[in-house]
Structure formats: structure tokens, C-alpha cells
Scaffold this motif. Sequence first.
Motif: not given
Lengths: 733, 1073
Positions: B194, B222-223, B225-226, B230
Motif C-alpha cells: 500500500t 485499488m486506487t 487513496e484506498t 488501508i
Amino acid sequence: MARNPKHDILFEPISFGPKTMRNRFWQSAHCTGYGSERPGTQAYFRGMKAEGGWAAICTEACSVHPESDDYPWHLARLWDEGDVINLGKMCEELHKHGSLAGVQLWYNGLHAPGLESREVPRAPSGLPSNVFPERNVYAAVADESDIKTFIKMYVLAAKRAEQAGFDFVEISGGDSCLPMQFLEKRYNRRDDKYGGSLENRARFFVELMTALKRAVGDRLGVTIRFETDTVNGDHRIEYYADGIGFVELMHKEGVVDLWALKIGDYEEWGEDAGSSRFRKTNWMRPFVQDVKGIVGSAIPVVSNGRFTNPDDMIEAINGGQCDIIGAARPSISDPFLPTKISEGRIEDIRECIGCNMCVSRMQQQGLLYCTQNATSGEEYRRGWHPEKFEKAKDPCSVLVVGGGPAGMECAVVLGKRGYDVHLREAEGELGGHWRDVARYPRCSEFGRVITHRQIQLDKLKNVETHLGVGKMSADDVLEYGADKVVIATGAHWSTDGTGAEIHRPIPGADASLPSVLTPEQIMAGKPIPGQKVVVLDGDGHFTGIAMAELAADLGKEVTLVTNMHDVVQFSLYTMEMANNKRLMYEKKIKTMTNHWGHEYADGKLSLFYLYRDTPELYELEGKWGRRLSGDLVHLDCDALILVTMRVPNAELFHELLRRQSEWEENEVQAVYRIGDCYTPRHLMNAIFDGHRLAREFESPHPQYPLPFIRERQIWGNDTYPKLGDARPNVEFA
Amino acid sequence: METRELFWSLDAAQIALFYALGTAAIVVFLLGCWRHFAKYRRGAPVPVQVDLCRGAVAMLWSVLSHRALRRRDRSAGVAHAGIFFGFLLAAIGTTIIFVDYDIFQPLSGLSFWKGDFYLWFSLVLDLGHLTLILGLLVMVTRRAAFALPKLDYRRSYEGETELRPQAKIWRIEDWAFLSVLLVIEITGFLQEGTRLLAEPVAWAHWSPIGLGVANLLAALGMTPETATAIRSSNWWLHAILALAFTAAIPWYKAKHMLAVLGSLSLRDIKALRRLPKEPEQKSTAGYATIADFSWKDMLNLDACTRCGRCHEACPARASHYPLSPRDLILDLRDYADETQGAVANGLDLVGGVIEAETLWACLSCGACQEICPVGIEHPAMIVQMRRQLVERGELDPLLQSTLGAVANTGNSFNESARKRSAWTRELEFKVKDIRDEPAEVLWFVGDYASFDPRNQKVSQTVARILRAAGVDFALLHEGEQTAGNDVRRIGEEGLFESLVKHNLAQLSGCKPFSRIITTDPHSYNTIKNEYPEFGQTAPIQHYSETLADLLASGDLKVVKPLGKRVTFHDPCHLGRLNGVYEAPRRVLKAIGCELIEMPRSRDNSFCCGAGGGRIWMRDQPGTERPSEDRMHEAVALSGVESFITCCPKDLTMFEDARKTSGHENDLVVEDLAELVAEAIALDSFSLKDLPQLAERITDTVAARIADVVAARLDAVLTARLTALPQPASSEDSGTAGSVSSPQGPAAPAFGARSSLERGEAPVSPAPRGEAHGKVAQGDDALEPSSAPAISLRQMDWDKLAPLAPVSFPEYEPPAKETLRILVAVKHIAVLGDEYEFTPDRRDIQPAYLEHELNEWDDAALEAALQLIETAGGGEVVAVCIGPEEAEASLRKVLAKGADRAVRVWHEGLGAADPLTIARGIAGVAAKEQPDLILAGAQSGDQANGAAGTAVARILGLPHAAVVVGLQWTGDGCVSVTRELEGGVRHHFTLPTPALLTIQTGGSAPRYATMRMIKQAKKKPLIEIDGSGLLDDGGGYSVRRMYTPPKERAQMLEGGPDDMAAFVVKVIRQMENA
């Protein structure tokens, strides 16, 4: 019950010469004192053994001619027609039961005392007898024609034997009789062809056997009873070598059908009739075992050894020692020994105890009886059968007080006769004083007296044996509820030194003291104090020497003192004298004869010599007498063992007699006494007493014996020979 | 500059929270460690010396090489290596960051965690974590998919079918360890992924796994931001798990990570080879409580990871003995943790936590400690606890007697010491006695090689080989005693020390020799490793080494290469304990044998089952012995004709196992020396052996013939017996156990119907089905000679009821006016030496039986009469359950003084059992209401000894058995003396009415005088009809009587000496049999 199969071999027939035995039991020739003079006793005594299973039964030594006269010892005789008739009865009895009858032919040469016939015996050398030196017996020297005479005497006797019905003739090659006087160097001083080498010395015997074989050998068995060794100490000749050498030599001639073997000559009869105190079953084995190997399988060998146990017998046979079991004493003690083995009733065998009382009777010029078998010798004259008992017609209840040998025997016989018997013994075990005896040194086989009767008692359902009940009082007896009472309370050793000499107590000899002991006290555990022990023996049988040996084995210094002319004098009759003396010598037991106790005090026993007075008679204070010396011998004596006399335990009997008035109210019909409590005696007589009472229990006065048949010439009947008869034709000159 | 930010996006409070959590985790971690150290401090001193430096090096080597972990379980080893090294790198990485961030930066304001260092750091750690994850995945798969027996905590060897609660916790621990660590790792990579997704950096390829995860997440849509979102929560998850994991390490199985460092460093390289001595001033032997364990032992316990390698290797466990080394250690660990090593008194450990059977199950083979990756020394602990058992005397009786024998005779065969070298007498030459003359070599023979007949042959062979090789050797002869190896391993330290003392004294008193050889690996081990601690010894060699040398040097020449296919069993004490693996193999090669190795060989060799004194203990029932297991293993090898050992105990065990495991015909068990003898064509036969040999051959032939004849006879006899008509059997009445017959109110028939009789039948009956019909008919034909079949109700096992006295309504005894004593008497049968059976073989012919009053009842009567006499009056009543003939005994009793007699009978009672009899007596007693009932303690014919006591139970009376003395106490009680075993007397008082059974040997029974006998005829003797006894259970029937086969007897021949020698020989044979 069935016979143990391993004993089967004892029941296999076996042949010798022209005859066949039905089994392997051979009653060896043995003396009885019955001879040819008591034909009934002889015939029924031997006949009982035939009934009991003995397949071959031999007479005692049987003189072939009046020159060989052993009187006052009663041997059999085949001198004339009269003897043929008398011994013929014996043969008849034996043949009834399928047994072979044998006669042992005998000529005693230089040892024949001739007290009846007054004839002079002949012998290989002119020497005095060492067997009867005290009788000044000599023999005449035999020349070659005399030697032919001997042979003729034997042959004629053999022919008479055949006439009497005998199946075999056994030639005695033992006990120092004529053939041995030729064979033994010490008797044979000849320098002709009958003396010198073994071959020469054996020549007579070989010629004798050859002649017999020729004369009767096709009809009768011709056998030898031969001793392979004389075992007699210092003057033992080279006999073992000669013995075996002789067997080889004789066997080659092929004139002997069977060899029966023994050891010991006349002087060492005790090694042949070995007593149980010195010799155990089959003691002769080392001396006889080689013969079987020499004579091979065709000629049977008989070996003796006081066999009573079938296992020992089969071991002797299977071990190659012999083919046939010879027995004298075991056959007396139990004529039915073969039958009992055959039926598997081993526990019923009345085993010989080896006490030699049988031979002692003959040695006292008496008649043979047996300790174990009260019926021996009584078969004819009292009509007793050892295994059969007349059932009482109206048996009552009998209390026998005392479980010693007499009481046991009486209870057994009463029981077998159907009486309701209670045998009560104060102690926890049966046997009475005989239990002590069986524990004396060397006497363990004497215990067979007790065990045999114990087994018989256990088998009798109508006999109760009560043990450990303590001594019965007269009240106990009267209240017991028995119809009849037999008192058998035995005897005890005197505790005060009273004995056969002077018949008075010895001052100071009091067995309540620690240092004075009786045999009973010793066997009960009273310690023998100190080191120096004196046994005062007025009994002369085995008890004195047993106590002496017992003390010696405890490490004591023992002196055996007796009033008699010799120590343990009775053992002269039981053939134990020589070994008793060897035993005392070995154990350093000192001896004094012809002395008796004067006083015992302060550890000193004073003794007086029986002949301390002068031979002359003097008049003393108006009376004739001997002048006594006051001489005494003093012995240090830490312990004095009194074997002086036995005293009956008669109190109970006398108390009951005193209270005879109370018998009826207590329903007591009679009270008898038997055995030592009546009077002390040899065991054989005590047992006989118990047996006799039971046999004669319904007689009017059973305390005392019924008459028996006496055998003697009755006036007015034929005599053999008659006056004027010719001497048998034996001489050649 | 290449680096990354720690604590990104965390505010000060969050950072403070993290530090607080971190500190707390460390505190918990330290607390856990401290707790263990406190426990260790309570431990006893280490009883052996350990070389810590050498140990530490060895530990490092072991840990870094992972050699121990790879053995016999490669996957586990590799996976563990992945986890270990990954974890190690992770720990190092974390430490580096900690040092840089929390120490270096605050102090210097600089950082080294950047640039190239950071890049390499990232790469290495990425790969490290990868291996860690892979390792964990393997482990998880292994655990989840392969149900490995060694990881199963069910103690099936103890019959467990379910996990015990403690084991369930262990399983949770195992899974928690793996799963938490796995989650930490996954969250770690997720964090990296991430991060790289949210904040891409140019050097991202230095974190290849993280980059991969980032790319994967991106590919999954997955962006950034996500990812950022996370990333934030995942960080906390990862951090808290990691801290928790760290904090928990000392508190569960993860502590092995630390304990193993100590455990391996402290490893005793001589463990089991050389057991610790007992410290001199110690109040109790060995380990009685946990406090007796040394701190090193406790450290060992903590090091266990439950890998199950020992569990798998243990031959005791494999044979279902109640021992698993793993479970033993785990139980001890739990107990040590629970008590914190501080139980000062109480003996709850040995015999409680660890059961005695567990300790006795150990074979001292060393397989467990040998395979243990963390250096636990199980056997030494077991021996220490055994020492305690020995001190308490809690030993197998057989073992106890063997130890007694060793103490008395110096050998475990309980033979006279003089017999030790008896085997040499059969040699053609005399064997030197080292006590008399010097020799090059002293041969220490050992017990089994000296006394065991099979091994004696080997010893003779070895002796002949040594002689053939010209080795100058000698024995200690009777001077030798058991070396004591196994005595020590049993835990009998005192005896061991005295044996050592003896043997050392013997050795020091000898004529000169230069070395020792032994045929016995056990003796070899103790003399080599343990004796030097007690005194001076010489170098020692095992004979396999000697043989190898002699073959190599040409002193022994192989003239006949054997060309056999053989397999070889490594003796534990030779191989695993002392590392002698090659010598026997060299020998086998030299003599031309093709060696097929056992699947379990060398250090993995499987114990024969004899070690640790087990050879002197009984096998636990129902287990397959290790030696049998081993036989199966050997037989499975193709074409192996011979199973070779070089240990006398092995030879004994395997010779036995070959037969018991059913492989008698599959292979032979031979000693190495026997093969050597064959290969060098050792001529051991001489003419003088000929008679013995001939005798042996004839004996063998004769025995064979006898066996064959006996078997034929048996067959014929069995056939005959089977053909005989069967007497009434239980089928027709359908007792319990007869499945085919319906239960129900079948016509009761006395006797035959008890289920007991089936067990009693001595002759195997005909097949039941056939017998059934035949029996029903045959019964009548057979019965007339035996008692008529009168019925009793059969036992209904579902409706058991207390026995009741039978009722005799028609019987009315006279009124009781005074003291009344009831005496129960029996008219017994007495069998003579000879007897015959009745034609139906169910009884003895009456002609062979005599009958009489039972001796014990006579004693009871005497006691009753004396009691009445002392009491000054009273009445004695005799009661008998018996036929008319029994009146003889009753009359006898009356004659002796009883006042009245009662006889109960019915012809159906011929086979009444004691309970039936007791019910009858109780019935009479119920009427008579006596103050006391006396009975004989037993009857002389049946000797059940039951009826008297049963009467008491039926009537509910107080009772006492085997009474020899009694008197009234005057207060309604009797004072009783009983005689117990060994003449012990037991005095006590019983309230009356009571029942006493009287032993003989008290007062002698009185005799009845003739007057008493006469009077007794007038005394009352009443007969009662006993048919009332027939309506209930009980009774027995005789199916067959038979004479047991006679043993063969032999008449001894020869003189007393020959006979004595023969008897001794027979006894010896029986002892060895």
C-alpha cells in the motif's frame, strides 16, 4: 491293586539244570534249629514261604553223615531213612505251592564237635578247630581214600535227598565246611595233589561236584553256595583272588547249575548275616558282582543282601549283579514278601529289621523265632498263619492301653480278627520305648517295627488309635466302657542301679541326679554332663553299647563296664560281637568285664571285681564261705549311665486287679497284660505276647498260652536206624 | 535520499501510544523471561560438568546449520530454516531501525538507514520475510493436510481416544503461533504494497515483494487513496500483532526460540553414555520432586517445541508401552511451570505426574535424545526419577529379584560366581586367568555372554577366533561381575557403585594387560564412559572392532567368503551411544557378506527392547515387543538370509522374537562372530567332542520321535474322548453363555446347569451343536450310576437376590433353655493312593473312597465342647447336610459329646455347592436360634472353605474365619483368636450370635471312649427332608474326571555323585528355560 510293571522281572521264571523256578525269589539256606528232628515245624515253616511266593526254598545246612555232627546245634541231617521221611514232609509242603525244594549238603570236617554221634571227623589237615577251640575239637587227617569217602558220603546223601523229594542239592562252599577246608590255605597243609596251588586245593571241590553231577545231575539241580571273600581281618587269606579264581576254574568244568553267593566264613558269619546296625541292604555287592560276568547268562546267580524293597531287588538284577534274589531273614520276617510285591501291596511288607534275633536263637541252641513275624516257627505247632486270622465269633470291645510294640501287635491282630479296638497311647506317637530304640545310633531300621504296625492299624476300620491322651488311670480304664482291657504299658530302665548282679540298688546311683542317667532320660534329652562317662551294662544287648557310642560320638571318654564275661555278650548270638568290638576299638571305648557297681559318689564310681574272693572255702564265724577282699576299683565318672535292668510299668494293672470288685459294675469282663509290663523281655517275645493273646483271646484263660504241639519221639514207634543196622557203605578201604 | 518515513501520518499522541504499547510488550516479555529465570534459580545444581564455550560453538553451529532439524524430516527442516532465518532477518532489521531511529538519530541527529544501505536492507528484508512466509505456509500445510502422527497429542499408547484439555491448549498454541506470525508477515507486505502504491518511489524495485504486492493491488483496481486508507489501519494491525507476538514469546511454546540457546549450549555430550553420580549429601535418591530437577533440566523442558521427533523415534512408544518422551517432557514442563520449580516436599511428581510404569517403560536406547533438535536429555531425567522409585522399592518384582541376584551373586542370572567361566570348559584349550598370568588382552565377558546358553556358544566361538588369530587373551573368570550398565540405568546407583568398585578392584589386582575387549556393548559403554569417573581403567574395544582389525591385519584370513545377503542391527549402546558403526560393517564386508541396511540403521537403529533393564522386566501385556517389530522390518528386506547382531542381549531378544513373531523360517539370527568363524573356516571340532555330539544327536532324534508319538496318541485319545457320549451339558438348560438356547423357565436339572462347569471341563467336548441332541438322549443312559437328576432352578443373572435360609416348617427343635452351640459337620470322602472312575467318568468308584468326619469340623466340635465345659453347661447341636452314611460321622460327634444331631438330606443334593449347603445349615440355625455357630474352616475333600462364611452372610451374623482359640467374655461376646499367615495371631471380640470357622491345630480333638460311643447310640439324631433346598440356584456337575497326564520320570543311575550332578543339571535347565 496291581503290581508295578517295573517289578515284573522279579516274576519271570528262570531255569537251572533240569529245574525251573516260577519267579526270582530264592529262600537261601538258613538255620532254624528245627533240623530233621522237628519235621512238622520245619515243613510248615518252609511251606509257609512257598505259599507266600518263594520259588526255591532250601533247608539249613544238612549233614551228610554222622561224622559231621554239629550237635548241640540243630542242623538238618540226611543220615538215614528216618531223615528222608522227616525232610520228605517239607518237600511235600513246598511242592503243594509249586516251589522247588533244596537241601544244603554239609560236612563240617575239623569243626564238627560230634557231641551226639561221638564219631571222629576227617579233614584235609590234622588241626584243632578255631571255631570251637574251647571244645578241643580236632579232625583226623584224610588220605586219598578218605577223600573218596567224603565224595561218597555226599553222593549217598544226594540220593537220599532225591528220595525225600528235593529238587536240587546245594553244596555248601562256605562257613569253613569241608570243601572250604580244602580250598583255604590256612586249613589245607597238604603237599599232595589236593594241596598247594589253587588248582590243587580246588581239586576236591571239583571232583565232588563232578561226582554229584554225574550221580543226580540229570534229575536234580546241582548248585553251589559259595563265599567269594572271607573278609576276616588279619588272617584273611588270599581269598578274593582265590574266590574269583575258583569260580572261573569250577565254571569251566560245567558241573554247577547255579551259583548262590555270600561272603564271610564261620567266624565272620556276621558279614553274611549282616545286622542292620552294621550293614545296609546289598552290602555284599562289591564282593559278588563279578561272578555273573564269569558264569555268563546260562548259569543263574543268586545274590543276597537283606533285600526287602523291590526297587533294590530289580536294581541288583538289572545291574547285572544276579538273576535271582536270595533272602533268608526277609523271608522269615515276611514269608509273603513275593506275593505282596506281586500284588502291589508294598506297604504291607513286613520288612526285616536286621536285628538277628533269628540267628541268635539258633546260636543259643534254641529254635528260630522272629521279632517282626510272631508266627514264624508257630505255623505247625500253634497253627498260626501270618496273613490269616480266625474271625472272632462274638467280637467284643477291647481297650488296649499302651501303643508300644506289644500293644500295637495285639491291637492289629484283634482288629484283624474283628474286634472293636481302641488303642490308646499316652504320647503323641506310637511305638512306646521302641521309639527311643529306633533313635539309638545305628538302630534306625528297628523303627520298621513301628511303621509296619502303624500302617496296618490305619487300614483297620474297627481299630481306633488314640494318640497323646496321657496316661490312663484305673478310673479312666474302668469308665471307658470296654468289655475287655489289655494293659501294655511297657517297662522302664531301673533308676537306681538294680541289675542282674547282686540284684540290689547301687548306693548313690540315683537317676534323679544330673550325673546319673538312664537310656530313656538320654533319649528324652537329658544332657550327659562332664567328660568321663561310664556305662554300666547289665543287659549285654544293644542298649549298653548304643549309649556308649552315643556318648563317644559326643566326644566323651567312655568306659563300658559289665558284670558279664564279655562286653555286649548277647551280640555273640546276634553275630555282632566282632563288629561291636571293632566299633568300640575305633571309638576308643574302654571296657571292663566281670565288674559291677559298688557305690557312686562325688564323681567317682567304685566297682568291685566279681571274683575278688579266694578260690578256697573257709570257715568264718561258724559258717563256711569265701574270704572277700575289700578291693575296689575307682573310676572317675562325671556321668553314669545305668543300663542295668528294666522294670515293668505295672502300676495300672495292679491297681485294676485290686479293684476287681468294680469290674462288673463297669461292665469290664477281663483285664490282661502283655509285653514288658508283665515282664521285660526281648522285643520278639513282647510282640509274640501281644500276638498270642489276641490269637487266643477267646480261650478260657488267655493270659496264659494254650499248649502247642511238641515234636519228639513217642515211645513205642519206629526208630531210624534200628540197632543192628549196617553203617552206610561210604568207605573204600 | 533513499529511505522511508517511520510513523508517517501518525500524530504525537499516536506515536506516544505506540511507544507505550511497545514498552508494555517489552515489559511483558521481560516479565515472562524473569519468571523463567526465577524458576531456573530454584533448580538444583547441574549434576554433570558442561563446557559452556564448546557448547556455545556447537549451539551456533547447530542453529545455523539446522542439521538436527533436517534429519529424518527434511520438509520440516527446510520450512523451519525459512522461518528461522526470515525471523532472524526481521529481528535484525527491526533492531537496526530501532538503533538508527531511537538511539543514533537522537544522539547524533544523523541517520544511517538511508541510501544504498537502505536499499540493500529493503531487498534483504523483503526476501527474508518471503522465506518466513513460505516456511510458515509449509508448516501450516503440513499440520493441516498431513495429520502427522508425531504431531498428534492423543496418547493412543495409553488408550486415549480424545485429546486431553491440556493437549487442546497445546494445539491452539501451535496454531496461534503459526497463524499470528503469518498474519504479521502478510500485513507487513500489505503495508509495503500500500505504501508503494500510495507513494511510489524510484527505488521500489529494491523491495521486490512489496512492489509486487503494490502492482497486484493496482491491478486489482485499488486506487492510491484506498491504499492510503488501508495503509493507516493496517499499520496499527501489524504493529499491535507484532508487539503482542513479541510480548508472548516467553509465555508459550515460542519460548523455545530463547530456551534453545541455553539448552543447546549446555548440552552434555556424554548424556546417557555417562549418567550423573548421586551427589553425596542428598536426602533422597534421584528426582523425587520438581525441586530436584536441575535448572538445566528445566531449561531443557522449556526448549521443547513439540516437534514429535522423539515421540516418533521412541521404541517404547512404538511398542505401545506407556511412554512417549515428548509427552513426558511436556508433562514435566507443565508441572514445572505450574509449581515454578518450587515443590519442596511431597512425592507427587514421581508416581503422580509421571507414573512409575512410564518410567519403567524406557529402554535407555537414547533414540529420543539423539534426535532431539533442542538438546533435551530425556533418558538422564528418566533414570533420575527411576532412582527415586528404586529407593521407594516400587519395582517390578522380577526386576527386584534380579537386582537381588546381582547383589548376591554379582550376576543377573543368579548363578554362582564360579559358574561364570563354565562356558570355557567346553573349549579345547584353557583360557588364561588374568589374575594369575599376564596377557595382552583382558576379555570382559559380561553376564549374557557368560551364562546364557545361546550366547555361551558365541563366547566359545569368539574365544576360538581369538585363539586362531593368536590374540593373547585372558578372563577375570569368577572375579568378573556384571559391569553394571543396566543396573545404573534402572536407577540402582548404590548397587552400580558397588559393582564398579568390585570390578575396578579386580582389574587393579590383575597381572598386566594392555587393553580390554568385550563382547557386550552394555559393558563396553559403562567401562568406557562411566568407570573412569570411579578409577583407572584400560582402553576398551568392542569385539567387532577387534575382529575388524584382525581381519584387516591378516591375522584372521578369510578362506571362504560367505557371499550371504545379511542385514545388521546396530546395538544402541555400541552405535548410537558410542558411535561404533563402521567396525561391524567392515567385518561383514571382509568376510564377503552383502549388507542390506535396515531401514532404521546406524543412529536411527531401533532398540531390541532389552535396554534400561527392560530385559529383566515383564512385558506389558498386549504389546508387540520392539524386537518383534524389528523382525518384521528385517523380513521385509528382500533376500536377506541372516540377521546379524553383535550384542549378547540382542541375540537373546531377537532369537526369541524370531520365533514369537512368526519368522522362524524366514531368517536366522546370528552373531557377527559366528559368521567370522564360518568365513575363516574355524575348525572348532575335535575328536573328543565326538561322544557329546553323538549324545546330542541321539537326544534330538529321540525327542523328535517322542513328540511325534505323543502327538499321534493325543489325536487318538482326543478322538476317543470326543466319541464318548457327552453327559448333560449346559445347552439343554440354556444357562448364561449359551446364545442359541432361549432363557426361560427350562426344566431345571441339578448340577450340570451351572455356567461354572464349562470352565471346569477338563476334556475338550464335542462340538456343541452335535452334542446337543445326543446329550438329551444319552443322559438317561448315563445317569443311573450317578445321582438322579433332581432339579434346581437355574441362576437368573438378571434377578439376583440375596440368598435366604431354607425353611424347614416341619422341624421343631426342643425349646432352648441354655446356651446352645450349633456345629456344622461334614462326612467327607477320602481318596486312597489308587482309584478308579465310574463308567461314566463322573465320579470315583465308591470302593475306592472311604468316608470320615471332616478334621476341621472335629476341631470345631472340640472348640464347642470346651466352650460349654468352661461355661458350666449348655447344649451342642451338630448339623450335617449329608446322606444316611453321614450318620457315622454324626454318631461320632454325638459320642464325643454333642447332645443332639440334625441331618438334612434329599437325594438330589449329591452335587450341592457350598451355598446350597450353607442355606440348609442356615435354615436349621434359624430354627435352633443358637448362641454360636461353629464350622470347620474347610472340608478335607472339597476344600472350598466357603460354606461356613456363607452361613454367616445368609443369616447376617458377625463372623470370623480360621479361628484357633475362643472364649466367652461374659457379656454376650466371644473373644476370638485367629491364626494368620506366618503364625501371626489376631485377637478380637465378636458379639454373639456369631459364626466362627475353626482352624485345626488349636486343642487336639478328643476321642470318644467306648462308653461314650455306646451312649451316643441313644442320643437324638433327627433327619429333615432337604427337598426345600432344591428350588433355587446353585449346584455343580462333574462333566468328566480324568487323571492328569503323568510327567516322564527317569530312573537315576550311577553313584551318588552322578545322581547329584544329574539333578543339578536338570535344575539348571529349568532355571534357564
